[in-house]
Scaffold this active site. Structure first.
Site, PDB file in Angstrom:
ATOM      1  N   LYS A  13       0.842  -1.196   0.000  1.00  0.00           N
ATOM      2  CA  LYS A  13       0.000   0.000   0.000  1.00  0.00           C
ATOM      3  C   LYS A  13       0.883   1.254   0.000  1.00  0.00           C
ATOM      4  O   LYS A  13       0.651   2.200  -0.755  1.00  0.00           O
ATOM      5  CB  LYS A  13      -0.934   0.001   1.222  1.00  0.00           C
ATOM      6  CG  LYS A  13      -2.091  -0.983   1.066  1.00  0.00           C
ATOM      7  CD  LYS A  13      -2.856  -1.208   2.357  1.00  0.00           C
ATOM      8  CE  LYS A  13      -3.866  -2.339   2.161  1.00  0.00           C
ATOM      9  NZ  LYS A  13      -4.542  -2.767   3.359  1.00  0.00           N
ATOM     10  N   GLN A  38      -4.767  -1.842   9.599  1.00  0.00           N
ATOM     11  CA  GLN A  38      -4.679  -3.151   8.946  1.00  0.00           C
ATOM     12  C   GLN A  38      -5.283  -4.244   9.826  1.00  0.00           C
ATOM     13  O   GLN A  38      -4.985  -4.334  11.016  1.00  0.00           O
ATOM     14  CB  GLN A  38      -3.200  -3.459   8.641  1.00  0.00           C
ATOM     15  CG  GLN A  38      -2.981  -4.712   7.840  1.00  0.00           C
ATOM     16  CD  GLN A  38      -3.543  -4.632   6.417  1.00  0.00           C
ATOM     17  OE1 GLN A  38      -3.408  -3.623   5.738  1.00  0.00           O
ATOM     18  NE2 GLN A  38      -4.195  -5.698   5.994  1.00  0.00           N
ATOM     19  N   ASP A  98     -11.185   2.904   3.750  1.00  0.00           N
ATOM     20  CA  ASP A  98     -11.502   1.477   3.628  1.00  0.00           C
ATOM     21  C   ASP A  98     -13.008   1.268   3.431  1.00  0.00           C
ATOM     22  O   ASP A  98     -13.449   0.205   3.012  1.00  0.00           O
ATOM     23  CB  ASP A  98     -11.104   0.761   4.937  1.00  0.00           C
ATOM     24  CG  ASP A  98      -9.892  -0.133   4.740  1.00  0.00           C
ATOM     25  OD1 ASP A  98      -9.582  -0.453   3.582  1.00  0.00           O
ATOM     26  OD2 ASP A  98      -9.282  -0.519   5.759  1.00  0.00           O
TER      27      ASP A  98
END
Ligand code: NDP
Length: 295
Positions: A52, A96, A119
């Site tokens: 990422k 995460q 997200d």
């Protein structure tokens, strides 16, 4: 059979985003910033986080990774999220998953400012998605990437029967809800299957568009698919393979060899949905920047 090439589309999208980021920098003197928090040392998560960060830098965005030890308390993590919520240079915050046991994922999801929740996991964003306010929310990255693939490959969706196998909050539920919306790229009749669905093949065989997000290697076999169906394979499963250097290889939830013989279009694993997920995370962060700066 058309192979839906997520690797290529994700590269195209990243190139387009790099152009947008350069223009935004020119216009505002600032760059979109994504902060990723990782708690603990799960090797797979470390790889995802590195990828990422690398992708952010490739398109000219600011990437920050906050690495916290596995014994980090929930309170400490909440303090950091609060600081990031109030930091104008941060346009996207991502924690995460999975997280260590002492941290409650839902509490963390709720703590992230929905305006920075790139997200798309916050109930505010998921709720807006369900209501069809797609331009006023962040769509979770994997379903959003699938939408982008369907759109770029001009897959006819209006009035089609879409069957989604899997009902997780990050893939199945938002995916099914997206396909239900009255959009150019969606507008389907939708069926959702899960582990309690009896005779799953009866449903999957009716699918014009079949989306598998199960987490079970090669679960969908050719006898479960209607000839001519468009098949989207979200699954990423490791199976042992002595012929590879690592001793394993990645396969999807769909038996590629069998199903590709009768599908009209299909995503491979790897190189299908996977690369799109990071690309859409970048897109969401750029979108967050644009909303913040009104550009
Ligand atoms: P979850 O484990 O959260 O959800 C799996 C879903 O599949 C559940 O709804 C479960 O049903 C259902 N399921 C499990 N077994 C069966 C079965 N035998 N028959 C029917 N349904 C079943 O997984 P995720 O949604 O997070 O991920 C799914 C897959 O996609 C995984 O392989 C994951 O690695 C991959 N993935 C890939 C991404 C990408 O970028 N390409 C991103 C995210 C995930 P129930 O609810 O009843 O338990």
């Amino acid at each position: 059979m058309v192979i839906i090439d997520g690797k290529k589309v994700s590269l195209d999208l990243k190139n387009e985003l790099a152009v947008s980021v350069a223009a935004l920098k020119e216009q505002t003197g600032k760059a979109p910033g994504l902060t990723v928090i990782i708690v603990g040392e799960d090797p797979a998560s470390q790889v995802y986080v590195r990828n990422k960060a690398k992708s952010c830098k490739e398109i000219g965005m600011i990437s920050t990774v906050i690495e916290l030890p596995a014994d980090t308390t929930q309170e400490h993590l909440l303090t950091i999220i609060h600081e990031l919520n109030n930091d104008d240079a941060v346009h996207g915050i991502l924690v995460q998953q999975p997280m260590p046991k002492q941290i409650d994922e839902f509490t963390i999801t709720l703590a992230i400012d929905p305006a920075k929740d790139v997200d798309g996991f916050h109930p505010e964003n998921l709720g807006r998605l369900v209501m069809g306010y797609l331009d006023k929310c962040f769509v979770s990255c994997t379903p959003y990437g699938i939408l982008e693939l369907l759109s770029r490959y001009n897959i006819e969706t209006k009035g089609k029967h879409c069957v989604v196998v899997g009902r997780s909050n990050i893939v199945g539920k938002p995916m099914a809800n997206l396909m239900l919306q009255k959009l150019k790229e969606t507008n389907c009749t939708v069926t959702i299957c899960h582990s309690a669905t009896p005779n799953i093949a009866e449903f999957t065989k009716q699918a014009d568009i079949l989306i598998a997000a199960i987490g079970k290697a090669n679960f969908i076999t050719a006898d479960m698919v209607k000839p001519g169906a468009v098949v989207i394979d979200v699954g990423i499963n490791r199976i042992e393979d002595a012929s590879t250097k690592s001793g394993y290889r990645l396969v999807g939830d769909v038996d590629y060899n069998g199903v590709s013989a009768l599908a009209s279009a299909m995503t491979p694993v790897p190189g299908g949905v996977g690369p799109m997920t990071i690309a859409m995370l970048l897109k969401n962060t750029v979108q967050s920047f644009q909303r913040t700066h009104g550009v």
